[in-house]
Design a protein around this motif. Structure first.
Motif, mmCIF file in Angstrom:
data_model
loop_
_atom_site.group_PDB
_atom_site.id
_atom_site.type_symbol
_atom_site.label_atom_id
_atom_site.label_comp_id
_atom_site.label_asym_id
_atom_site.label_seq_id
_atom_site.Cartn_x
_atom_site.Cartn_y
_atom_site.Cartn_z
ATOM 1 N N LEU A 186 9.246 1.267 5.260
ATOM 2 C CA LEU A 186 7.815 1.784 5.237
ATOM 3 C C LEU A 186 7.721 3.225 5.328
ATOM 4 C CD1 LEU A 186 6.179 -1.559 6.151
ATOM 5 C CD2 LEU A 186 5.798 -0.520 3.658
ATOM 6 N N CYS A 187 7.324 4.321 4.716
ATOM 7 C CA CYS A 187 7.107 5.129 5.412
ATOM 8 C C CYS A 187 6.901 5.458 6.356
ATOM 9 C CB CYS A 187 7.411 6.708 3.676
ATOM 10 S SG CYS A 187 5.488 6.071 3.583
ATOM 11 N N GLY A 188 5.613 5.547 6.548
ATOM 12 C CA GLY A 188 4.695 5.054 8.008
ATOM 13 C C GLY A 188 2.914 7.087 7.534
ATOM 14 N N GLN A 189 3.803 7.634 6.494
ATOM 15 C CA GLN A 189 3.242 8.931 6.389
ATOM 16 C C GLN A 189 1.894 8.665 5.071
ATOM 17 O OE1 GLN A 189 3.954 10.975 8.801
ATOM 18 N NE2 GLN A 189 5.612 10.162 9.309
ATOM 19 N N CYS A 190 2.301 8.056 4.154
ATOM 20 C CA CYS A 190 1.439 8.465 2.958
ATOM 21 C C CYS A 190 -0.157 7.711 3.771
ATOM 22 C CB CYS A 190 2.260 7.614 1.897
ATOM 23 S SG CYS A 190 1.778 5.506 2.385
ATOM 24 N N THR A 191 -0.872 8.060 2.756
ATOM 25 C CA THR A 191 -2.021 7.652 2.457
ATOM 26 C C THR A 191 -2.683 6.347 2.937
ATOM 27 O OG1 THR A 191 -2.735 9.541 0.829
ATOM 28 C CG2 THR A 191 -4.196 8.898 2.089
ATOM 29 N N GLY A 192 -1.695 5.906 1.635
ATOM 30 C CA GLY A 192 -1.722 4.012 1.820
ATOM 31 C C GLY A 192 -1.799 3.609 3.010
ATOM 32 N N CYS A 193 -0.120 3.755 3.759
ATOM 33 C CA CYS A 193 0.240 3.928 5.108
ATOM 34 C C CYS A 193 -0.404 3.506 5.999
ATOM 35 C CB CYS A 193 1.475 4.353 5.103
ATOM 36 S SG CYS A 193 3.495 3.494 4.275
ATOM 37 N N LYS A 194 -1.003 5.436 5.913
ATOM 38 C CA LYS A 194 -2.352 5.610 7.274
ATOM 39 C C LYS A 194 -3.192 5.187 7.150
ATOM 40 C CE LYS A 194 -0.115 10.733 8.474
ATOM 41 N NZ LYS A 194 -0.619 12.092 7.859
ATOM 42 N N CYS A 252 0.429 -1.414 0.105
ATOM 43 C CA CYS A 252 0.135 0.033 0.192
ATOM 44 C C CYS A 252 0.951 1.423 0.029
ATOM 45 C CB CYS A 252 -0.657 -0.419 1.454
ATOM 46 S SG CYS A 252 -2.491 -1.322 1.153
ATOM 47 N N CYS A 253 2.227 1.295 0.578
ATOM 48 C CA CYS A 253 3.005 2.165 0.734
ATOM 49 C C CYS A 253 3.103 2.702 -0.895
ATOM 50 C CB CYS A 253 4.230 2.140 1.665
ATOM 51 S SG CYS A 253 4.948 3.475 1.790
ATOM 52 N N GLU A 254 2.836 4.308 -0.210
ATOM 53 C CA GLU A 254 3.357 4.999 -2.039
ATOM 54 C C GLU A 254 4.925 5.927 -2.115
ATOM 55 O OE1 GLU A 254 0.227 7.912 -1.429
ATOM 56 O OE2 GLU A 254 -1.560 6.649 -1.169
ATOM 57 N N ASN A 255 5.497 5.457 -1.129
ATOM 58 C CA ASN A 255 6.574 6.211 -1.093
ATOM 59 C C ASN A 255 7.876 5.019 -1.516
ATOM 60 O OD1 ASN A 255 6.330 8.388 -1.055
ATOM 61 N ND2 ASN A 255 5.677 8.767 1.028
ATOM 62 N N ILE A 256 7.206 3.641 -1.004
ATOM 63 C CA ILE A 256 8.479 2.206 -1.026
ATOM 64 C C ILE A 256 8.977 1.964 -2.785
ATOM 65 C CG2 ILE A 256 7.126 0.471 -1.691
ATOM 66 C CD1 ILE A 256 8.743 0.694 1.085
#
Ligand SMILES: [Zn+2]
Length: 475
Positions: free
Chosen positions: A90-98, A61-65
């Motif tokens: 993982l970034c933990g910040q993007c919409t996907g992660c959130k 899901c993470c958009e930055n990975i």
């Protein structure tokens, strides 16, 4: 309110505590895209299966990975041995992660195999399987406790897995991999998780306490780690409960009753009383700790832990060895509390009668244990036949003396049994097993007191006296 294990759940690979090998294997597998369409996480409860399953979902899901991997791969060409976990994490910040962390991502579907076991549940889970994911790179299906699914549900799942879609990722979690069909296991990228190292749990409990503003004593941390039995989730749950009950001040002495433990002093004193052959003290202490709600198996485990950490002398190690066997027996027994004093008194007795001979101590302990169990729990309720002992493989290596002791002790158990039935007749009791065990433990306790009359001269003298004593009882 969010519970502590959930609140503290790692959201990045670098945040996972323990399971280094599993985390590295999974993270590298994802980076190199070799996990395939099904990943199977196998391990005891509370060791991080759900955490790793969610990290796989978050990876999808993470958009930055993707950007990070591309960047990192080009850097790694220069120095291929350097793997920067943070950089590829993982970034933990993007919409996907959130969205994933909030449990609202449309491309992550979870099924609890323990409560939803039917083929219809699987069909419902896979309803949108033919469609591409809405936002994520892959749609992740997480099935927890997969071994509890019905046969037809597993068949339906297998059928789907036979025609995998490149945009679907299955993550299966189980505590009992042996219950899964081989046809399923063979399709999976398997990752095994072990119980988490005690030092790691201890360190994590201290860190979390700091972050949460709890005051916690070092010995209280030890007790939580002991009770967690290698499960981080269990450790954090205990910490949270203790913080609520004791208003964020967690003292070691307050945890005993909550966790069914004896105090550290009681454990240390018990070992000393066994060494000193203080039968009265042993009985009284056991009565007291059971009254306070201590768990019998926990108590034996506490003694073993204490011996392992603090005692290195031969006698203490022998006590540990004898009690370890009792642990196995107590675990099977329906009356662990009633048998606890008997097993500890036996250890003291064996150590007293054969203070220098560890082989005979163990034989003594094993044979008393096995013949006792036969009496307490077997259907036909017959004492163990000494002829059987003579023929068993184990006893072929015994010394003559210990063989004689075994035979005599078996005969003495017959007399114990007779006195037991007399007691029962006198008191007109019903055939109540709990009562029977209570009486038997008193008989054993009386025998141990008789033994104490033997003078502490030499090993041979003690053996002869023990044999004489048992012979006299049979006349
Ligand atoms: Zn992200």
């Amino acid at each position: 309110m969010c519970s502590l294990p959930n609140k503290m759940r790692p959201r990045k690979f670098s945040e996972v505590v323990g399971q280094e090998m599993a985390v590295k294997l999974l993270h590298e597998g994802l980076k190199k895209n070799i996990i395939g369409s099904v990943c199977l996480l196998n391990g005891p409860a509370g060791t991080g299966k759900t955490t790793l399953a969610r990290l796989i979902a978050q990876w999808n899901c993470c958009e930055n990975i993707k950007d990070k991997i591309t960047k990192s791969n080009s850097e790694n060409e220069a120095s291929p041995n350097t793997i920067n976990v943070e950089e590829n994490d993982l970034c933990g910040q993007c919409t996907g992660c959130k969205d994933l962390i909030n449990g609202s991502h449309p491309d992550v579907l979870e099924l609890d195999g323990a409560s939803k076991t039917s083929v219809d549940d699987i069909r419902q889970l896979l309803e949108g399987y033919i469609y591409r994911p809405v936002k994520a790179k892959k749609r992740t299906y997480i099935i927890d406790e997969v071994h509890m699914l019905s046969r037809s549900a597993i068949s339906a799942l297998l059928k789907t897995l036979e025609e995998p879609k490149e945009y679907a990722q299955f993550v299966l979690a189980t505590t009992e991999i042996e219950k899964l069909p081989k046809t399923l296991v063979s399709r999976c990228f398997k990752i095994n998780l072990e119980s988490i190292n005690k030092n790691k749990i201890s360190e994590h409990i201290k860190n979390v306490s700091d972050k949460q503003g709890y005051y916690i004593e070092d010995d209280a941390v030890n007790k939580i780690v002991f009770s967690s039995k290698g499960s981080m989730r269990q450790a954090l749950s205990i910490l949270e409960q203790a913080a609520i009950v004791f208003e964020n001040k967690i003292k070691s002495e307050n945890l005993d009753q909550m966790l069914g433990l004896a105090s550290s002093d009681q454990v240390e004193n018990m070992v000393q009383m066994i060494l000193d052959y203080n039968l009265e003290g042993i009985k009284n202490t056991i009565d007291k700790i059971l009254e306070n709600g201590a768990d019998p198996l926990n108590f034996i485990s506490q003694i073993l832990t204490f011996i392992r950490k603090k005692k290195a002398d031969k006698k203490s190690i022998t006590i540990g060895f004898m009690l370890a066997q009792s642990c196995v027996d107590l675990n099977k027994s329906p009356y662990p509390a009633e048998l606890l004093d008997m097993y500890i008194l036996k250890a003291a007795l064996c150590l007293k009668v054969f203070p220098e001979d560890s082989t005979t101590q163990n034989d003594c302990q094993n044979n008393l244990s096995s013949s006792k169990n036969e009496q307490n729990f077997s259907e036909n309720d017959q004492p163990v036949n000494s002829h059987d002992f003579g023929n068993s493989k184990k006893t072929q290596t015994k010394t003559k003396d210990s063989q004689a002791f075994v035979n005599n002790s078996n005969r003495s158990e017959k007399s114990e049994k007779q006195s037991l039935s007399q007691l029962k007749d006198e008191k007109h009791t019903t055939n109540n097993k709990a009562y029977q065990i209570d009486q038997e433990s008193k008989v054993v306790s009386n025998n141990t007191q008789n033994n104490s009359q033997a003078n502490d001269t030499s090993n041979t003298d003690l053996r002869n006296k023990a044999l004489d004593m048992f012979n006299k009882e049979n006349k």
